[in-house]
Scaffold this motif. Structure first.
Motif, PDB file in Angstrom:
ATOM      1  N   ASN A  81      -6.911  -4.207  -6.809  1.00 50.99           N
ATOM      2  CA  ASN A  81      -7.979  -3.778  -5.905  1.00 50.99           C
ATOM      3  C   ASN A  81      -8.963  -4.932  -5.770  1.00 50.99           C
ATOM      4  OD1 ASN A  81      -7.016  -1.074  -5.598  1.00 50.99           O
ATOM      5  ND2 ASN A  81      -7.806  -0.635  -7.647  1.00 50.99           N
ATOM      6  N   TRP A  82      -8.985  -5.556  -4.597  1.00 52.97           N
ATOM      7  CA  TRP A  82      -9.857  -6.706  -4.377  1.00 52.97           C
ATOM      8  C   TRP A  82     -11.284  -6.231  -4.163  1.00 52.97           C
ATOM      9  CZ3 TRP A  82      -7.487 -10.946  -5.745  1.00 52.97           C
ATOM     10  CH2 TRP A  82      -6.125 -11.079  -5.541  1.00 52.97           C
ATOM     11  N   ARG A  83     -12.209  -6.797  -4.943  1.00 52.68           N
ATOM     12  CA  ARG A  83     -13.629  -6.440  -4.875  1.00 52.68           C
ATOM     13  C   ARG A  83     -14.452  -7.723  -4.735  1.00 52.68           C
ATOM     14  NH1 ARG A  83     -12.439  -1.261  -3.761  1.00 52.68           N
ATOM     15  NH2 ARG A  83     -11.458  -0.176  -5.513  1.00 52.68           N
TER      16      ARG A  83
ATOM     17  N   GLY B  84     -13.965  -9.208   4.952  1.00 48.42           N
ATOM     18  CA  GLY B  84     -12.998  -8.562   4.069  1.00 48.42           C
ATOM     19  C   GLY B  84     -13.258  -7.084   3.892  1.00 48.42           C
TER      20      GLY B  84
ATOM     21  N   ARG C   3     -10.613  -4.100   4.720  1.00 43.27           N
ATOM     22  CA  ARG C   3     -10.167  -3.207   3.647  1.00 43.27           C
ATOM     23  C   ARG C   3     -10.238  -1.749   4.049  1.00 43.27           C
ATOM     24  NH1 ARG C   3     -13.517  -3.950  -1.734  1.00 43.27           N
ATOM     25  NH2 ARG C   3     -15.063  -2.933  -0.415  1.00 43.27           N
ATOM     26  N   ARG C   4     -11.119  -1.411   4.972  1.00 44.27           N
ATOM     27  CA  ARG C   4     -11.255  -0.020   5.398  1.00 44.27           C
ATOM     28  C   ARG C   4      -9.981   0.496   6.054  1.00 44.27           C
ATOM     29  NH1 ARG C   4     -17.376  -0.276   7.991  1.00 44.27           N
ATOM     30  NH2 ARG C   4     -18.459  -0.667   6.001  1.00 44.27           N
TER      31      ARG C   4
ATOM     32  N   ASP D 131      -6.834  -1.117   5.432  1.00 43.72           N
ATOM     33  CA  ASP D 131      -5.733  -1.274   4.485  1.00 43.72           C
ATOM     34  C   ASP D 131      -6.119  -2.373   3.495  1.00 43.72           C
ATOM     35  OD1 ASP D 131      -3.308  -1.691   3.146  1.00 43.72           O
ATOM     36  OD2 ASP D 131      -2.133  -1.247   4.937  1.00 43.72           O
ATOM     37  N   MET D 132      -5.984  -2.101   2.191  1.00 43.65           N
ATOM     38  CA  MET D 132      -6.250  -3.131   1.187  1.00 43.65           C
ATOM     39  C   MET D 132      -5.370  -4.353   1.428  1.00 43.65           C
ATOM     40  SD  MET D 132      -8.051  -4.007  -1.544  1.00 43.65           S
ATOM     41  CE  MET D 132      -8.662  -2.531  -2.378  1.00 43.65           C
TER      42      MET D 132
ATOM     43  N   HIS E   6      -4.746  -5.754   4.152  1.00 36.62           N
ATOM     44  CA  HIS E   6      -5.388  -6.654   5.112  1.00 36.62           C
ATOM     45  C   HIS E   6      -6.391  -7.565   4.413  1.00 36.62           C
ATOM     46  CE1 HIS E   6      -4.514  -3.769   8.726  1.00 36.62           C
ATOM     47  NE2 HIS E   6      -3.426  -4.326   8.215  1.00 36.62           N
ATOM     48  N   LEU E   7      -7.150  -7.017   3.471  1.00 37.07           N
ATOM     49  CA  LEU E   7      -8.047  -7.854   2.690  1.00 37.07           C
ATOM     50  C   LEU E   7      -7.247  -8.815   1.826  1.00 37.07           C
ATOM     51  CD1 LEU E   7     -10.675  -8.815   1.444  1.00 37.07           C
ATOM     52  CD2 LEU E   7     -10.697  -6.729   0.023  1.00 37.07           C
ATOM     53  N   ASP E   8      -6.161  -8.337   1.261  1.00 39.11           N
ATOM     54  CA  ASP E   8      -5.268  -9.177   0.466  1.00 39.11           C
ATOM     55  C   ASP E   8      -4.819 -10.387   1.279  1.00 39.11           C
ATOM     56  OD1 ASP E   8      -2.588 -10.075  -0.648  1.00 39.11           O
ATOM     57  OD2 ASP E   8      -3.055  -8.528  -2.113  1.00 39.11           O
TER      58      ASP E   8
END
Length: 243
Positions: free
Chosen positions: A37-39, A70, A74-75, A77-78, A80-82
């Motif tokens: 989980n990218w934060r 980012g 992420r909203r 799809d995670m 996409h942030l990845d």
């Protein structure tokens, strides 16, 4: 001990160390059932000099704005942030490009098949700021001060926080799992606070070589606890205290 199956990985796109660690943890994910989980966490904010603007007080702020992009991605799809972190991180830290410039950010999004209009939409949406700020504040509340910072779940519902591992040559094959087991081993010892390897001159040269694309592409001064860091022919140079 059993390997964790999920981790919250706090990063700032601007940080060369976090990027190298992200390469390693991606290699771990490829070989395990790990969910990343990218934060977010802001080096601009944590190292802000008193009297200077907060990053969110600027119309465009390098790391903060990239993280807001980012957050918007992420909203949906995670993943996409990845993909955004992988692309922006490679652009800055390997290719010496400038993903912190809006036009370059739009181009990178197009390259990974995402809508370049997200750049402007993310900055126009104040709630992307709220997301970044909340995740930054979580690290600060846990006494964190930099990235990469990892959060792991405990069996009782609480969390453990680890800073690192700090790498410049991340293992990307089966050695990645050996390092993963070493990191996870810390979770068994909640009062093990620090193990550190002193940096030799050879280490400094290796760091300088790895970080050269980033140092040449950045448009900011690195500040760490009031020290300004420059770059010379033989590696990092401490320029002096920043007022």
């Amino acid at each position: 001990m059993d390997r964790p199956t999920r981790v919250d990985f706090h990063f700032d796109v601007m940080c060369p160390y976090a990027y190298q660690t992200s390469r390693w943890i991606r290699a771990v994910r490829e070989q395990t059932d790990l969910t990343i989980n990218w934060r977010f966490f802001s080096l601009e904010e944590i190292n802000r000099v008193e009297g200077k603007k907060h990053p969110w007080e600027r119309e465009w702020s390098y790391g903060w704005s990239m993280m807001r992009i980012g957050a918007a991605l992420r909203r949906t799809d995670m993943a996409h942030l990845d993909a955004w972190y992988a692309a922006a991180g490679k652009a800055l830290h390997e290719d010496g490009n400038k993903p912190h410039e809006p036009d370059v950010a739009r181009h990178l999004l197009s390259q990974i098949g995402l809508d370049p209009g997200i750049v402007d939409a993310a900055i126009a949406d104040p709630t992307t700021h709220d997301e970044v700020k909340a995740e930054h504040d979580k690290v600060v509340a846990a006494s964190g001060y930099g990235v990469p910072t990892l959060f792991f779940d405990n069996d009782d519902g609480s969390e453990q926080t680890i800073f690192g591992p700090v790498l410049v040559d991340p293992p990307l094959d089966d050695a990645a799992l050996r390092l993963w087991d070493t990191v996870c081993g810390w979770l068994e010892f909640p009062h093990l606070y620090e193990i550190q390897r002193p940096k030799t001159k050879a280490d400094e040269l290796a760091i300088a070589s790895t970080f050269r694309p980033y140092l040449e592409a950045r448009d900011w001064i690195s500040i760490n606890r009031g020290v300004e860091v420059g770059f010379g022919e033989d590696g990092f140079t401490v320029v002096g205290a920043v007022n």
